[in-house]
Design a protein around this motif. Structure first.
Motif, PDB file in Angstrom:
ATOM      1  N   LEU A 145       3.772  -0.087   7.257  1.00 33.89           N
ATOM      2  CA  LEU A 145       5.061   1.056   7.425  1.00 33.89           C
ATOM      3  C   LEU A 145       4.394   2.446   7.728  1.00 33.89           C
ATOM      4  O   LEU A 145       5.081   3.335   8.332  1.00 33.89           O
ATOM      5  N   ALA A 146       3.433   2.772   6.944  1.00 31.45           N
ATOM      6  CA  ALA A 146       2.714   4.016   6.883  1.00 31.45           C
ATOM      7  C   ALA A 146       1.376   4.188   7.069  1.00 31.45           C
ATOM      8  O   ALA A 146       0.737   4.496   6.008  1.00 31.45           O
ATOM      9  N   PRO A 147       0.497   3.444   8.049  1.00 33.33           N
ATOM     10  CA  PRO A 147      -0.895   3.179   7.711  1.00 33.33           C
ATOM     11  C   PRO A 147      -1.698   4.606   7.701  1.00 33.33           C
ATOM     12  O   PRO A 147      -2.797   4.622   7.190  1.00 33.33           O
ATOM     13  N   GLU A 148      -1.130   5.700   8.368  1.00 32.69           N
ATOM     14  CA  GLU A 148      -1.945   6.831   8.270  1.00 32.69           C
ATOM     15  C   GLU A 148      -1.906   7.549   6.979  1.00 32.69           C
ATOM     16  O   GLU A 148      -2.490   8.308   6.566  1.00 32.69           O
ATOM     17  N   GLN A 149      -0.661   7.182   6.142  1.00 31.11           N
ATOM     18  CA  GLN A 149      -0.520   7.928   5.076  1.00 31.11           C
ATOM     19  C   GLN A 149      -0.781   7.012   3.639  1.00 31.11           C
ATOM     20  O   GLN A 149      -1.329   7.479   2.640  1.00 31.11           O
ATOM     21  N   PHE A 150      -0.855   5.718   3.896  1.00 32.84           N
ATOM     22  CA  PHE A 150      -1.121   4.881   2.881  1.00 32.84           C
ATOM     23  C   PHE A 150      -2.734   5.284   2.473  1.00 32.84           C
ATOM     24  O   PHE A 150      -3.782   5.379   3.327  1.00 32.84           O
ATOM     25  N   ALA A 151      -3.145   4.936   1.416  1.00 29.52           N
ATOM     26  CA  ALA A 151      -4.380   5.265   0.934  1.00 29.52           C
ATOM     27  C   ALA A 151      -4.727   4.522  -0.242  1.00 29.52           C
ATOM     28  O   ALA A 151      -3.925   4.093  -1.321  1.00 29.52           O
ATOM     29  N   TRP A 152      -5.899   3.757  -0.255  1.00 28.51           N
ATOM     30  CA  TRP A 152      -6.377   2.982  -1.210  1.00 28.51           C
ATOM     31  C   TRP A 152      -6.932   4.085  -2.460  1.00 28.51           C
ATOM     32  O   TRP A 152      -7.456   5.042  -2.099  1.00 28.51           O
ATOM     33  N   ARG A 153      -6.982   3.587  -3.499  1.00 24.00           N
ATOM     34  CA  ARG A 153      -7.459   4.493  -4.799  1.00 24.00           C
ATOM     35  C   ARG A 153      -8.661   4.522  -4.814  1.00 24.00           C
ATOM     36  O   ARG A 153      -9.320   3.463  -4.522  1.00 24.00           O
TER      37      ARG A 153
END
Length: 385
Positions: free
Chosen positions: A321-329
């Motif tokens: 849904l949001a690959p640019e905003q999603f982040a791995w910890r």
């Protein structure tokens, strides 16, 4: 039914011994009596030391990865040794105080729950000193039948995964003790005290054992049922619902569209579950005081629900849904500095790579089948029920 601790205390096995106990608030019997209180009240043996796992003997530290200091129990005048501190394994000096170490901890059925590795560390220490260890068995709250999820691969060991087992292991704590001690060759002087009246098909509420939170973010059986999948969100910057009254059942982030996420999840047609769009605001941890769009996981049929697949699918759709905003910890995570937290949790980089490539959910699940089949065969000699 009878718990392992109830059978041990009735057996006379501890008579004349200096007893150490590894326990936390969930270490109670059917009448809510804590095992430490019962040990301290005995006139046939001595309570000599208390050991506490992650979150502390009193389970009073809310967040994960917060160490607990050593202390003295003010009521009983015995030392409390923290095994989630600079000391993860009992020292020879600690074990010199006791004749036997009793372990009475409530596991939740997931590979990454740290209590089983505190138990393994105790077995390692006991193997060096010859100290007998007695593990009192308790129900696996999500049953002892289903085995599921990715395997831990060599090189990705940590305090949330010391052995190559799948995310949902389907074993009790005493069965795991035997597996660790025998198959993985810890070789401590181990005894296990089984339950009476527990069936592998039982969920926790099929028993008459009282539910006491085994850790601060495990408030209910419903939490435990979804946990083997949604705990993977600890490896992301999406909230896993910590800071709400429904940790691990609520998943979301400020940038996610709740309706879109729920629609994508329900479109998978996963068995026994409905994903309801929600907006929630964590009071602490990730996105504290910030409204998060996401969904709540409603398990409608336990036997059909597959929590690890559901968790992996949720991460996939949050990313999609949001690959640019999603982040791995980012690390460190559980004292591991060189590996990504999601890889430590999943047991390898494979799930992260599958999510980033938007591999189909059915193919993600298929990638686990060989490991699950091998472990299902491996565990058979160690099953006690």
């Amino acid at each position: 039914m009878l718990l392992g601790s109830e059978r041990l205390l009735a057996s006379g096995r501890l008579n004349g011994l200096k007893v150490g106990i590894l326990a936390n608030p969930a270490s109670v019997d059917h009448d809510y009596r804590h095992i430490v209180d019962q040990l301290a009240a005995s006139d046939t043996f001595d309570l000599a030391a208390i050991f506490g796992p992650q979150h502390g003997f009193n389970s009073d530290l809310q967040d994960n990865m917060i160490e607990t200091p050593h202390a003295t129990d003010p009521k009983r005048g015995v030392p409390i040794f923290s095994l989630y501190s600079e000391t993860r394994e009992p020292t020879e000096e600690m074990l010199d105080l006791i004749d036997v170490l009793v372990i009475d901890l409530q596991d939740v059925g997931a590979r990454i729950y740290t209590f089983i590795y505190t138990m393994a560390n105790c077995l390692r220490a006991a193997a060096k000193t010859g100290t007998p260890v007695i593990v009192c068995d308790r129900p696996n709250p999500i049953g002892g039948v289903a085995v599921a999820g990715p395997m831990l691969e060599p090189g990705y060991e940590s305090f949330v995964g010391q052995f190559p087992i799948p995310m949902r292991h389907g074993m009790t704590v005493a069965e795991l003790a035997k597996l660790f001690n025998e198959h993985f060759e810890i070789d401590a002087p181990l005894e296990t005290v089984t339950m009476e009246g527990w069936s592998r098909t039982d969920y926790f509420d099929d028993t008459d054992v009282p539910w006491i939170m085994p850790s601060p973010n495990m408030p209910t059986l419903e939490t435990a049922i979804v946990y083997p999948g949604t705990v993977l969100f600890e490896g992301t910057m999406v909230s896993e619902g910590r800071g709400t009254t429904r940790p691990f059942e609520l998943i979301g982030a400020p940038y996610l569209d709740a309706e879109a996420l729920a629609a994508r999840m329900n479109a998978h047609g996963l068995g026994g579950v409905y994903f309801r769009p929600v907006v929630f605001e964590p009071t602490f941890q990730k996105h504290a005081k910030t409204p998060c769009g996401g969904c709540q996981i409603h398990v409608t049929e336990r036997e059909a629900f597959e929590p690890v697949i559901a968790g992996a699918a949720l991460i996939r759709e949050c990313y999609g849904l949001a690959p640019e905003q999603f982040a791995w910890r980012e690390g460190p995570y559980e004292y591991e500095h060189d590996k990504m937290p999601i890889d430590i949790l999943a047991g390898s980089p494979e799930l992260r790579e599958q999510v980033e490539a938007q591999v189909a959910v059915t193919d993600i699940a298929e990638s686990w089948t060989t490991g699950v089949a091998e472990f299902s065969a491996l565990r058979l000699p160690y099953l006690l029920y």
